[in-house]
Motif scaffolding. Structure first.
Motif, short mmCIF file in Angstrom:
data_model
loop_
_atom_site.label_atom_id
_atom_site.label_comp_id
_atom_site.label_asym_id
_atom_site.label_seq_id
_atom_site.Cartn_x
_atom_site.Cartn_y
_atom_site.Cartn_z
N GLN A 29 -39.65 30.79 -42.72
CA GLN A 29 -40.74 30.75 -43.70
C GLN A 29 -40.74 32.00 -44.58
O GLN A 29 -40.94 31.92 -45.78
CB GLN A 29 -42.09 30.67 -42.96
N SER A 81 -37.38 34.31 -51.14
CA SER A 81 -36.46 33.81 -52.16
C SER A 81 -37.23 33.37 -53.40
O SER A 81 -36.77 33.57 -54.52
CB SER A 81 -35.58 32.71 -51.56
N THR A 82 -38.44 32.82 -53.24
CA THR A 82 -39.25 32.50 -54.41
C THR A 82 -39.65 33.76 -55.17
O THR A 82 -39.62 33.80 -56.40
CB THR A 82 -40.52 31.72 -54.00
N LEU A 83 -40.00 34.82 -54.42
CA LEU A 83 -40.38 36.07 -55.09
C LEU A 83 -39.19 36.70 -55.81
O LEU A 83 -39.35 37.29 -56.89
CB LEU A 83 -40.93 37.06 -54.05
N GLU A 117 -38.00 31.81 -47.11
CA GLU A 117 -38.35 30.92 -48.23
C GLU A 117 -39.21 31.65 -49.26
O GLU A 117 -38.98 31.55 -50.46
CB GLU A 117 -39.15 29.70 -47.72
N HIS A 118 -40.23 32.36 -48.76
CA HIS A 118 -41.10 33.07 -49.69
C HIS A 118 -40.38 34.20 -50.40
O HIS A 118 -40.56 34.42 -51.58
CB HIS A 118 -42.34 33.59 -48.96
N ARG A 141 -31.14 32.20 -46.73
CA ARG A 141 -32.06 31.06 -46.77
C ARG A 141 -32.25 30.33 -45.45
O ARG A 141 -33.34 29.89 -45.12
CB ARG A 141 -31.62 30.07 -47.83
N TRP A 182 -49.19 39.27 -53.55
CA TRP A 182 -48.24 38.97 -52.48
C TRP A 182 -48.63 39.74 -51.21
O TRP A 182 -48.59 39.22 -50.10
CB TRP A 182 -46.82 39.34 -52.90
#
Lengths: 352, 352, 352
Positions: free
Chosen positions: A124, A130-132, A127-128, A326, A175
């Protein structure tokens, strides 16, 4: 024992660096001394921050860790901004981001992977992160494309840079709220908590004083280092870009390097990844935009427009780090690939 | 029976191709004959490699398969390099990569998907393949951006190209170590092992002799084919780029095409994906850099700088193939989309 | 009650808009009236479509929903094409795509995330949506790179645009076949089915008549709105790009906005994501290529070449939306990030 050696080294190198600066040693020698001193004072700042963080409780502690973690880089960069060396500032931001994503993360995964066949961490969080990282790349990429393609005036350029800087800072602060308050439980990694179990070496009061002392020492050493760069760069025929992106970035991140690798070798790969990726996110979402606001306070706005090769370096680093991290599952070969990309970029920047 | 037909075709086409070349047939006819001959000799080389691989044991066998799999493309390209047709070499590298990722993979998923509603394969392998694809794109992309943006001198350009070529080759060799030695178990796919159960047709000694014969035949036919290209290209008003990227690439990869599609229709989609993606990775990480080293041996270094449109073609192919293969779950529509992207690129290259 | 208010508003605004147009009200006033009217008639069209869809059965109903969902945008854009305002058409396509991916999706995730800590939806659908988004980006990106890098003649440019347009439309139609016929069960989301349980307000015959009436009303109001744009743009010193990408796009998508946000707040996040992403896919894969074919019928082909800044805006939106939606798991912070990217792009377009 190791503690004692560290503090002896710290004091000796800091003193030598001060003497070198004021006695006017040869510039190359000054550069070498203060570069080594930076490694020690950055490490000291890290220890002090961690100790204060311990007393502050997990939430505020995490915030302190996050904010002071890149204090050394930030202070070096503020001195560069004051001197108007905007190109070198941006190069050192680029270098910090790619250094964390490729060198620190690469060495951690490689060293950890040689010892353990597969290392796992919380998906998890990956994932976050990588979005940031994509958010950070967008923040640096969009202004460059618009200003480049549409030939913005300087006023528009500065306005857009300031607007994007504010948005990135707000994103970073929220964040912290998200990851430390509202969704703390979702993102927590058991390994990482385990890591906070150690007893701190200092009392609460001592920790705070040491944090202040460390910050002051970082500030002084940084100025002495920056002072030598012009001569050093010229003498060795290096470009500002290469010095900013590789020399300064490696020196400024030395503390993270050793911490992350040691954690990886203890099989705490989640914490190592968090240091490497977290640190590069802070640089992109917090340090870089803060420097733009600081430059405005100094009276001459630095824009947020990175060169195409800097954007390429940041872009490819984010891409491959994202791809590697990832699945929450790492091995030596993934670390090796990150190091190879770092070497490719090193050659390319050296040749510029 | 099918075996017999194949070898008759092989000998007839090879002989015709030789006669055409030495008797000086019409160039278009020569091109057609040697193109068909290439399909046969490439298939023969594939069979011989597989047979030798069988006797060599799984590990060394895998390596031989990986290295000889693209031997036909490599040999054709070496002849092009010798003739100094660097643009066509790069176009054929581009064409091989996109041909494998879009045409071979697309046809496999489409054909397999029409027969089976959903086909699944090992996720872990897909993750690693996708990271390696990004590595390959970075290796081709970074030099192009730096050389383009900074106007490197020819010497710097060649130095960077050679450095990147060496790094890509080392990355490829260590990938073999990783996937065949240290992490063999993690990446293995039961289907693929099942595939190696068939008895080879030839004895050990025969297999080795046939491998040598096949390689020699590929070499000859390749030279005859390359020899016709200039006239052929001119006569039909095609660009070097289109011939390299579509005609040569399709001819050189014919063996992979049929193998992958047949596997997909037997529901061995993991093996089909491995052939398509594995082959494109070999081209990008091994064949392309080897060609750069080879060109240096011939005395005139070919740089690794691909044109923007070639990089775009490679980039978009990697992107969509990565997106399609990532979840280890395929269907006819995903295959269809890959084919559509191939057709878009085909139109675009044809118009150049 | 709410129903009644809506229809009163619809009739009043439509009538006012007509009066404003024929009586020659002040252009700014005309713009405001017809913009509000568009919101009402688009909402009416949505209701009528849903009602017809109910009687048509799920499969055909889904198709009708998908095709009529963007009817308002399509009709506005056709009027812009007829007037030859190609730049504004492309800007409004860009704006619709980024508006759906960033503003609609962002507001939905943010609003839903404030109410529910984590919201989940079908992962498989997210995977396919993300592959289709990449397909759409490739379709818009490849022609721009080739035409830009190779200086295509106008004839080649038009040929490539038409070819890509046809490929995108075929891809879209086969996606409908895939998602509604061959792989319907794989992609279905229980929440979404639940959503179709409501009884429609009108009989079958009434629904069809109302659908026709609504379409005619949208057509008229669109023409009246487009008619005011020139003066409006000039008077406020806005660029065609900004008006197309932000003003028209927000007005044309108003119905989707409110529907998606309401669904998200009812914890039907899967349906909300489907509206936002599905709508942007329709724009890119269906509306945009149809407009190119329509322009050819009007005698002057509009090419598919978007400007670098439009491609950047679309590219970054797809990237971050893909990253956010990939894990089938959303929260307020992900929504917030999408909104921040929208604001960055808004500033950038405004400054052009």
């Amino acid at each position: 024992m190791r503690q004692k050696l560290f503090f002896t080294g710290l004091i000796v190198m800091f003193a030598l660096s001060a003497i070198g600066h004021f006695a006017g040693f040869d510039m190359t020698l000054q550069f070498i001394i203060s570069a080594i001193a930076i490694v020690f004072v950055a490490g000291f700042l890290g220890k002090a921050t961690e100790s204060v963080a311990h007393y502050a409780g997990q939430r505020l502690g995490g915030f302190l860790n996050a904010t002071f973690g890149n204090a050394a880089e930030l202070i070096i960069a503020i001195f560069l901004v004051k001197e108007g060396l905007f190109d070198m500032v941006k190069a050192s931001i680029t270098g910090s981001i790619i250094g964390n994503l490729l060198l620190v993360l690469g060495l951690s995964l490689f060293a950890g992977g040689l010892k353990y066949k597969q290392q796992k961490f919380n998906n998890q969080l990956a994932e976050h992160n990588s979005t940031l990282m994509i958010m950070a790349v967008i923040g640096l990429f969009v202004p460059a494309v618009f200003v480049g393609a549409e030939h913005f005036s300087l006023a528009k350029d500065h306005f857009l840079s300031l607007a994007v800087a504010c948005i990135l800072i707000v994103s970073y602060l929220l964040w912290l709220v998200f990851s430390m308050i509202t969704h703390k439980d979702v993102l927590s990694d058991t390994e990482m908590n385990a890591d906070h179990g150690e007893e701190p070496a200092w009392s609460k009061g001592t920790s705070i004083i040491l944090l202040i002392v460390a910050t002051v020492m970082v500030a002084f050493t940084s100025e002495w280092l920056v002072h030598t760069l012009d001569t050093f760069t010229e003498r060795f025929g290096l470009s500002q870009l290469f010095v900013g992106a590789f020399v300064i970035a490696i020196v400024g991140n030395a503390a993270e390097h050793s911490a992350a690798i040691m954690l990886a070798m203890k099989n705490k790969i989640g914490a190592a990844v968090e240091i490497a990726i977290g640190s590069s996110l802070q640089i992109a979402l917090f340090v870089a935009p803060v420097l733009i606001l600081v430059s405005t306070l100094f009276g001459d706005t630095m824009d947020i427009i990175f060169t195409p090769i800097e954007l390429t370096a940041i872009g490819v680093s984010v891409f491959i780090a994202k791809s590697v991290s990832r699945d929450g599952n790492t091995n030596w070969y993934e670390g090796f690939l990150l190091l190879m990309v770092y070497i490719i970029l090193g050659f390319a920047f050296y040749l510029v």
